[in-house]
Design an enzyme around this catalytic site. Sequence first.
Site, PDB file in Angstrom:
ATOM      1  N   GLU A  43      33.268  48.710  44.472  1.00 31.03           N
ATOM      2  CA  GLU A  43      33.939  47.578  44.040  1.00 31.03           C
ATOM      3  C   GLU A  43      35.468  47.955  43.785  1.00 31.03           C
ATOM      4  OE1 GLU A  43      33.994  44.780  39.996  1.00 31.03           O
ATOM      5  OE2 GLU A  43      32.832  47.084  39.833  1.00 31.03           O
ATOM      6  N   GLU A  68      39.725  52.078  41.082  1.00 34.85           N
ATOM      7  CA  GLU A  68      41.038  51.330  40.239  1.00 34.85           C
ATOM      8  C   GLU A  68      41.536  51.512  40.132  1.00 34.85           C
ATOM      9  OE1 GLU A  68      41.077  48.069  38.422  1.00 34.85           O
ATOM     10  OE2 GLU A  68      42.795  49.462  37.414  1.00 34.85           O
ATOM     11  N   ASP A 115      43.101  39.962  41.066  1.00 37.20           N
ATOM     12  CA  ASP A 115      44.490  39.352  40.909  1.00 37.20           C
ATOM     13  C   ASP A 115      44.618  38.571  41.241  1.00 37.20           C
ATOM     14  OD1 ASP A 115      44.782  41.455  38.782  1.00 37.20           O
ATOM     15  OD2 ASP A 115      45.368  43.121  39.524  1.00 37.20           O
ATOM     16  N   THR A 188      30.953  40.412  34.528  1.00 38.36           N
ATOM     17  CA  THR A 188      32.139  41.689  34.338  1.00 38.36           C
ATOM     18  C   THR A 188      32.538  41.334  33.124  1.00 38.36           C
ATOM     19  OG1 THR A 188      33.947  40.104  35.522  1.00 38.36           O
ATOM     20  CG2 THR A 188      32.616  41.372  37.172  1.00 38.36           C
ATOM     21  N   TYR A 190      36.350  40.623  32.520  1.00 39.27           N
ATOM     22  CA  TYR A 190      37.085  39.166  32.735  1.00 39.27           C
ATOM     23  C   TYR A 190      35.769  37.770  32.689  1.00 39.27           C
ATOM     24  CZ  TYR A 190      41.483  40.293  33.191  1.00 39.27           C
ATOM     25  OH  TYR A 190      42.512  40.890  32.818  1.00 39.27           O
ATOM     26  N   GLU A 191      34.571  38.353  33.362  1.00 36.69           N
ATOM     27  CA  GLU A 191      33.785  37.165  33.825  1.00 36.69           C
ATOM     28  C   GLU A 191      32.966  36.728  32.923  1.00 36.69           C
ATOM     29  OE1 GLU A 191      30.525  38.454  36.661  1.00 36.69           O
ATOM     30  OE2 GLU A 191      29.325  36.616  35.700  1.00 36.69           O
TER      31      GLU A 191
HETATM   32  C1  LIG Z   1      41.898  40.552  36.549  1.00 33.97           C
HETATM   33  S1  LIG Z   1      41.073  42.629  36.603  1.00 33.97           S
HETATM   34  C2  LIG Z   1      39.372  42.193  37.047  1.00 33.97           C
HETATM   35  C3  LIG Z   1      38.334  43.208  36.560  1.00 33.97           C
HETATM   36  C4  LIG Z   1      37.185  43.550  37.107  1.00 33.97           C
HETATM   37  N1  LIG Z   1      36.662  43.096  37.978  1.00 33.97           N
HETATM   38  C5  LIG Z   1      36.546  42.751  36.101  1.00 33.97           C
HETATM   39  O1  LIG Z   1      36.283  41.449  36.386  1.00 33.97           O
HETATM   40  O2  LIG Z   1      36.524  42.299  35.075  1.00 33.97           O
HETATM   41  C6  LIG Z   1      41.584  43.184  38.450  1.00 33.97           C
HETATM   42  C7  LIG Z   1      41.633  43.994  38.093  1.00 33.97           C
HETATM   43  O3  LIG Z   1      42.051  45.236  39.889  1.00 33.97           O
HETATM   44  C8  LIG Z   1      42.641  46.071  39.568  1.00 33.97           C
HETATM   45  N2  LIG Z   1      43.243  45.753  40.798  1.00 33.97           N
HETATM   46  C9  LIG Z   1      43.974  44.914  41.540  1.00 33.97           C
HETATM   47  N3  LIG Z   1      44.831  45.540  42.657  1.00 33.97           N
HETATM   48  C10 LIG Z   1      43.841  46.711  42.907  1.00 33.97           C
HETATM   49  C11 LIG Z   1      44.327  46.846  44.121  1.00 33.97           C
HETATM   50  N4  LIG Z   1      44.956  46.968  45.200  1.00 33.97           N
HETATM   51  N5  LIG Z   1      43.418  48.146  44.336  1.00 33.97           N
HETATM   52  C12 LIG Z   1      42.401  48.807  43.637  1.00 33.97           C
HETATM   53  N6  LIG Z   1      42.868  48.199  42.303  1.00 33.97           N
HETATM   54  C13 LIG Z   1      43.040  47.079  42.084  1.00 33.97           C
HETATM   55  C14 LIG Z   1      44.003  45.700  38.242  1.00 33.97           C
HETATM   56  O4  LIG Z   1      44.062  47.135  38.173  1.00 33.97           O
HETATM   57  C15 LIG Z   1      42.677  45.360  37.362  1.00 33.97           C
HETATM   58  O5  LIG Z   1      42.353  46.320  37.059  1.00 33.97           O
END
Ligand SMILES: C[S@@+](CC[C@H](N)C(=O)[O-])C[C@H]1O[C@@H](n2cnc3c(N)ncnc32)[C@H](O)[C@@H]1O
Length: 208
Positions: A43, A68, A115, A188, A190-191
Amino acid sequence: MRLRNVKGATNIIEQSNYVIKDYREYKGKYKTIFNNNNPIHIEIGMGKGNFIIGMAKMYPDINFIGIEKYDSVMVRAIEKLDVDIPNLKLIRMDAQEIEEVFFKEIDTIYLNFSDPWPKNRHEHRRLTSEAFLKRYDNVFKNTKHIIMKTDNRKLFEFSIISLTNYGYQIKEISLDMYNDDIKNNVQTEYEKKFHDKGMPIYKIEVFK
Ligand SMILES: C[S@@+](CC[C@H](N)C(=O)[O-])C[C@H]1O[C@@H](n2cnc3c(N)ncnc32)[C@H](O)[C@@H]1O
């Protein structure tokens, strides 16, 4: 994701047996970490880890790796790890370097609530942009398999176009996951937040 400086996060990550620190050294050899030939699912952007931890508990015959970018977020996942889960590992890295880390050994990539990077000039940062799809090519073992969930309609539309233009075929698609079949769904963080607010959750599963 809102980032706060979590005191001691770097130390906690350093000391966790779940975290692979010298992750570049296992390129092409990740099965040796798990000591078996089971499929490996990753993931990207696992956030606080609810999904990857839940999946690892639900599917003990699949190996899971959560990726992450930020210490302060990853540490929240480590704090949730109360029981031993042998089929779970975590890597603190930016997915931009994913080609330096895995080579022909991953079966499935999960992209959950990535994101959205709404500005056009940031398109290349979206995890379903062509720039990232190219990086994933040599990471996959055989069939390329991506499963994505999001609350963001624009990111979802962008992803459908980007994935299909890149040659991925759609296996399943839902414009409102919770009104379709969500058997064995692992939420998740966020979900949960968006679903609790009554927002539709979009899901797509593709392969190539
Ligand atoms: C909006 S959050 C969603 C977190 C989780 N997947 C959820 O659904 O609850 C996006 C996560 O992706 C991580 N992230 C964004 N771009 C990334 C990258 N290029 N490599 C690793 N992690 C990344 C961010 O730090 C953040 O923790």
